[in-house]
Design an enzyme around this catalytic site. Structure first.
Site, short mmCIF file in Angstrom:
data_model
loop_
_atom_site.label_atom_id
_atom_site.label_comp_id
_atom_site.label_asym_id
_atom_site.label_seq_id
_atom_site.Cartn_x
_atom_site.Cartn_y
_atom_site.Cartn_z
N ASP A 1 0.77 1.63 -5.66
CA ASP A 1 1.71 1.00 -4.70
C ASP A 1 2.25 -0.11 -5.13
O ASP A 1 1.84 -0.48 -6.24
CB ASP A 1 0.59 0.81 -3.39
CG ASP A 1 0.50 2.02 -2.56
OD1 ASP A 1 0.83 2.86 -2.67
OD2 ASP A 1 -0.44 1.94 -1.57
N LYS B 1 5.95 1.74 -1.41
CA LYS B 1 6.77 1.91 -0.23
C LYS B 1 7.08 0.12 0.18
O LYS B 1 6.29 -0.72 -0.14
CB LYS B 1 6.28 2.37 0.81
CG LYS B 1 5.54 3.87 0.54
CD LYS B 1 4.97 4.36 1.87
CE LYS B 1 4.26 5.50 1.66
NZ LYS B 1 2.91 5.03 1.12
N GLY C 1 -3.17 -1.73 -2.62
CA GLY C 1 -3.42 -3.12 -2.70
C GLY C 1 -4.15 -3.20 -1.55
O GLY C 1 -4.59 -2.59 -0.50
N GLY C 2 -5.20 -4.38 -1.66
CA GLY C 2 -6.15 -4.80 -0.54
C GLY C 2 -7.27 -3.80 -0.68
O GLY C 2 -7.88 -3.39 -1.35
#
EC number: 2.1.1.107
Length: 462
Positions: free
Chosen positions: A246, A268, A299-300
């Site tokens: 991502d 995105k 992410g995260g």
């Protein structure tokens, strides 16, 4: 090579430990784990050491030469250097292996730093010259070898004879076990599914062809700092054949993936989706059906505003094997690096994670609940709608003077933190050209940053 690495089978054998303090206790614990029968000699012996040795293994007196009779190993752990030297000389004269703690010159055997994944054991030694360095190297190895490697080794042990009968040729056996220990069978064990791993191994031995189906790893990459990755995340990143990543995954984290893995960007941002979600879902399925190990790097944390649930729903519907590795979510990571505790006994007894960008583009949030006292609000993807968020919170009863913060690119060297109030936060965005990814934190806990800030990015903060 000053010492030849060997493994000593001590189960049920007598081992003499001379000394009754902390150092002797550390050695005794290790010997007890190896199944040795302890005999401890010292004028004073710690209670825990007495429990390890048992009543029959304790002698509350000084060392005597006769103590060496019939023992398989001697440990000298006293603070009396002349006594230690005497013990060493007498033991070696009788051909008994002896270890004198912190005195390599007096040792015929030494204790390495150990990584215990029984029955798999890894030993690291500096020959007594740099024990701290050996321990540091052991710590690195600990991170590379999951605890479940012991289960995998036990699985191999149970099937060893059958495999030997099936593959009399050494080369064939080696290829077979390499496939087992690096493929889907091993991954099942690592993922906490040993029964599935055993079933797959049974199928292989029964003549079933290796599964052509690959697997998908849904992995949380954390908020940005590579040091915040989990051990499992790093291991899967380094073995995947294909990586779908991502926009929010830091470049430094992507670089930790396997060098020759195919990398596909599927990031995105608002009104700009490089690859539509439906296409991502299908791509994961197609790649896995090609037999590839597919890393879906997010992410995260993939289950907190990461659409991870949607992706694995499709995988489950298509019977594609997958595993999920949680990551440190942005709220936890960014708040910690900004010096803002999300809960605090004096300021906030609860915390809410809120998305600032809903599926239909609206901001239809439960505003009455969000203005309740004693809570911290953390808005993900809230930068574009920040003015409306602040306006609605104030309109529903939150004070315009409520402390608030913006954390841009948290946990990285590009981190910037700006603090203000609900009233001033939108102005800070324009004034300092704040851009995504930025986390919005609202609540009294923000005031603690003045005292607790410990990390600053290269660009500083206000």
């Amino acid at each position: 090579m000053q010492f030849l690495p060997l493994f000593h089978k001590l189960q049920g054998r007598p081992v003499l430990v001379i000394g009754g303090g902390e150092v002797a206790l550390r050695k005794a614990r290790l010997l007890s784990d190896a199944g040795a029968r302890l005999r401890v000699v010292a004028p004073e012996i710690r209670s825990e050491l007495q429990e390890l040795a048992g009543a029959d293994g304790i002698c509350l007196r000084g060392y005597a030469s006769s103590d060496l009779q019939g023992v398989a190993l001697v440990i000298a752990a006293t603070d009396d250097e002349p006594l230690n030297a005497r013990i060493s000389a007498e033991a070696q004269a009788q051909g008994i292996p002896v270890n004198v703690v912190d005195a390599p010159a007096l040792c015929s055997v030494i204790f390495p730093a150990i990584v215990d994944r029984s029955p798999l054991i890894v030993a690291v030694s500096s020959g007594g010259d740099a024990p701290v360095l050996a321990r540091l190297i052991r710590a690195k190895i600990e991170t590379w070898i999951p605890a479940t490697y012991g289960q995998l080794a036990n699985l191999g042990k149970r099937f060893r004879d059958r495999v030997k009968q099936l593959f009399p040729d050494v080369q064939q056996r080696r290829v077979f076990w390499e496939d087992v220990f690096q493929g889907q069978i091993a991954e099942s064990v690592f993922a906490g599914k040993p029964e599935e791993g055993e079933r797959l191994l049974e199928e292989r031995l029964a003549g079933a062809a290796p599964r052509a189906l690959g697997e998908v790893y849904l992995v949380g990459a954390g908020p940005g700092d590579p040091d915040l990755l989990t051990f499992r995340a790093l291991r899967l990143m380094q073995q995947a054949d294909v990586v779908l990543y991502d926009r929010l995954v830091a470049p430094a984290i992507i670089e930790l993936c396997r060098r020759d893995a195919e990398r596909i960007y599927v990031g995105k941002r608002r009104a700009d989706h490089a690859v539509p979600q439906e296409q991502i879902n299908q791509l994961l399925i197609d790649l896995a059906r090609q037999g590839k190990r597919v890393l879906r790097l997010k992410g995260g944390d993939p289950f907190i505003f990461g659409r991870g649930g949607e992706e694995i729903e499709q995988l489950a519907a298509e019977d594609i094997p997958f595993q999920v590795v949680p990551g440190i979510t942005a709220a936890s990571g960014c708040a910690a690096y900004a010096g803002i505790p999300l809960t605090h006994r004096d300021h906030a007894q609860s915390v809410r994670f809120v998305t600032g960008h809903l599926k239909d583009g609206s901001s239809n949030l439960p505003w009455k609940d969000l203005v309740a006292p004693g809570q911290t609000l953390v808005f993900y993807m809230g930068l574009v709608g920040l003015y409306g968020i602040c306006e609605q919170l104030i309109a529903h009863g939150r004070s315009a003077a409520t402390p608030a913060a913006l954390v841009q690119q948290g946990t990285t060297q590009n981190q910037r933190v700006f603090t203000g109030t609900l009233e001033t936060l939108p102005q800070l965005v324009a004034q300092h050209e704040v851009h995504a990814p930025t986390l919005v934190i609202v609540g009294e806990v923000v005031t603690l940053r003045d005292k607790l800030a410990w990390f600053e990015g290269a660009q500083g903060s206000l």
